[in-house]
Design a protein around this motif. Structure first.
Motif, PDB file in Angstrom:
ATOM      1  N   GLU A 118      11.092  -8.994 -11.211  1.00 44.25           N
ATOM      2  CA  GLU A 118      11.002  -9.176  -9.760  1.00 44.25           C
ATOM      3  C   GLU A 118      12.149 -10.073  -9.305  1.00 44.25           C
ATOM      4  O   GLU A 118      12.436 -11.102  -9.923  1.00 44.25           O
ATOM      5  CB  GLU A 118       9.658  -9.822  -9.416  1.00 44.25           C
ATOM      6  N   THR A 125       0.835  -1.203   0.000  1.00 44.16           N
ATOM      7  CA  THR A 125       0.000   0.000   0.000  1.00 44.16           C
ATOM      8  C   THR A 125       0.874   1.260   0.000  1.00 44.16           C
ATOM      9  O   THR A 125       2.068   1.204   0.331  1.00 44.16           O
ATOM     10  CB  THR A 125      -0.904   0.027   1.248  1.00 44.16           C
ATOM     11  N   LEU A 148       6.821  -4.916  -6.504  1.00 43.65           N
ATOM     12  CA  LEU A 148       5.977  -4.936  -7.694  1.00 43.65           C
ATOM     13  C   LEU A 148       4.696  -4.152  -7.433  1.00 43.65           C
ATOM     14  O   LEU A 148       3.982  -4.419  -6.469  1.00 43.65           O
ATOM     15  CB  LEU A 148       5.652  -6.382  -8.074  1.00 43.65           C
ATOM     16  N   VAL A 149       4.427  -3.185  -8.300  1.00 40.44           N
ATOM     17  CA  VAL A 149       3.207  -2.391  -8.239  1.00 40.44           C
ATOM     18  C   VAL A 149       2.522  -2.459  -9.600  1.00 40.44           C
ATOM     19  O   VAL A 149       3.108  -2.920 -10.577  1.00 40.44           O
ATOM     20  CB  VAL A 149       3.502  -0.919  -7.845  1.00 40.44           C
ATOM     21  N   GLU A 150       1.290  -1.981  -9.658  1.00 41.51           N
ATOM     22  CA  GLU A 150       0.559  -2.028 -10.922  1.00 41.51           C
ATOM     23  C   GLU A 150       1.126  -1.041 -11.945  1.00 41.51           C
ATOM     24  O   GLU A 150       1.247  -1.346 -13.123  1.00 41.51           O
ATOM     25  CB  GLU A 150      -0.920  -1.739 -10.677  1.00 41.51           C
ATOM     26  N   ASP A 151       1.472   0.159 -11.480  1.00 37.78           N
ATOM     27  CA  ASP A 151       1.954   1.216 -12.370  1.00 37.78           C
ATOM     28  C   ASP A 151       2.939   2.079 -11.585  1.00 37.78           C
ATOM     29  O   ASP A 151       2.545   2.752 -10.624  1.00 37.78           O
ATOM     30  CB  ASP A 151       0.765   2.040 -12.859  1.00 37.78           C
ATOM     31  N   ASN A 157      12.289  -0.774 -15.744  1.00 40.27           N
ATOM     32  CA  ASN A 157      12.265  -2.103 -15.146  1.00 40.27           C
ATOM     33  C   ASN A 157      13.531  -2.884 -15.486  1.00 40.27           C
ATOM     34  O   ASN A 157      14.028  -3.658 -14.671  1.00 40.27           O
ATOM     35  CB  ASN A 157      11.042  -2.893 -15.633  1.00 40.27           C
ATOM     36  N   LYS A 167       2.117   5.990 -11.506  1.00 39.32           N
ATOM     37  CA  LYS A 167       0.980   6.280 -10.618  1.00 39.32           C
ATOM     38  C   LYS A 167       1.371   6.090  -9.152  1.00 39.32           C
ATOM     39  O   LYS A 167       0.995   6.883  -8.294  1.00 39.32           O
ATOM     40  CB  LYS A 167      -0.224   5.416 -10.958  1.00 39.32           C
ATOM     41  N   THR A 168       2.167   5.064  -8.871  1.00 39.52           N
ATOM     42  CA  THR A 168       2.615   4.827  -7.500  1.00 39.52           C
ATOM     43  C   THR A 168       3.477   5.987  -7.013  1.00 39.52           C
ATOM     44  O   THR A 168       3.314   6.454  -5.885  1.00 39.52           O
ATOM     45  CB  THR A 168       3.382   3.499  -7.408  1.00 39.52           C
ATOM     46  N   ASP A 213       7.000  -2.401 -12.232  1.00 40.22           N
ATOM     47  CA  ASP A 213       5.649  -2.802 -12.593  1.00 40.22           C
ATOM     48  C   ASP A 213       5.620  -3.925 -13.623  1.00 40.22           C
ATOM     49  O   ASP A 213       4.603  -4.182 -14.254  1.00 40.22           O
ATOM     50  CB  ASP A 213       4.798  -1.607 -13.045  1.00 40.22           C
ATOM     51  N   ASN A 214       6.740  -4.586 -13.775  1.00 41.32           N
ATOM     52  CA  ASN A 214       6.822  -5.745 -14.660  1.00 41.32           C
ATOM     53  C   ASN A 214       7.333  -6.931 -13.847  1.00 41.32           C
ATOM     54  O   ASN A 214       8.481  -6.924 -13.393  1.00 41.32           O
ATOM     55  CB  ASN A 214       7.765  -5.449 -15.828  1.00 41.32           C
TER      56      ASN A 214
END
Length: 96
Positions: free
Chosen positions: A62, A2, A69-72, A40, A75-76, A57-58
């Motif tokens: 990882e 989060t 790892l985040v979605e974007d 990435n 945006k993060t 975000d890919n």
């Protein structure tokens, strides 16, 4: 992870880098993407060069607990910045 959890990491490290060539010891590397680059791809190099964490975000990049790892990523980073600004504004009004 989060935004408040990521913010706690930020408070520990206090340095954000978006260019892997400018990684400093203990920083947080945000793997941004552009028209001609994909941050990435440089996440592991950033960690190997001293970054405490790489925010990616890919999932192909990882690599253990130090990649987050985040979605974007963009945006993060924006959400983290907004969260920081909100906390700074709130703390400005607190009696100390």
């Amino acid at each position: 992870m989060t935004i408040p959890e990521l913010y706690e990491l930020f408070l520990q490290h206090r340095k954000v880098v978006i260019d892997s060539r400018k990684v400093a010891s203990g920083c947080m590397f945000f793997a941004l993407k552009g028209a001609n680059f994909d941050g990435n791809k440089f996440a592991i190099d950033a960690i190997n060069n001293g970054a405490a964490y790489a925010i990616i975000d890919n999932p192909d990049f990882e690599d253990g607990e130090r990649t987050i790892l985040v979605e974007d990523v963009l945006k993060t980073l924006q959400d983290l910045s907004h969260h920081h600004q909100s906390n700074q504004s709130a703390s400005h009004w607190l009696d100390r």
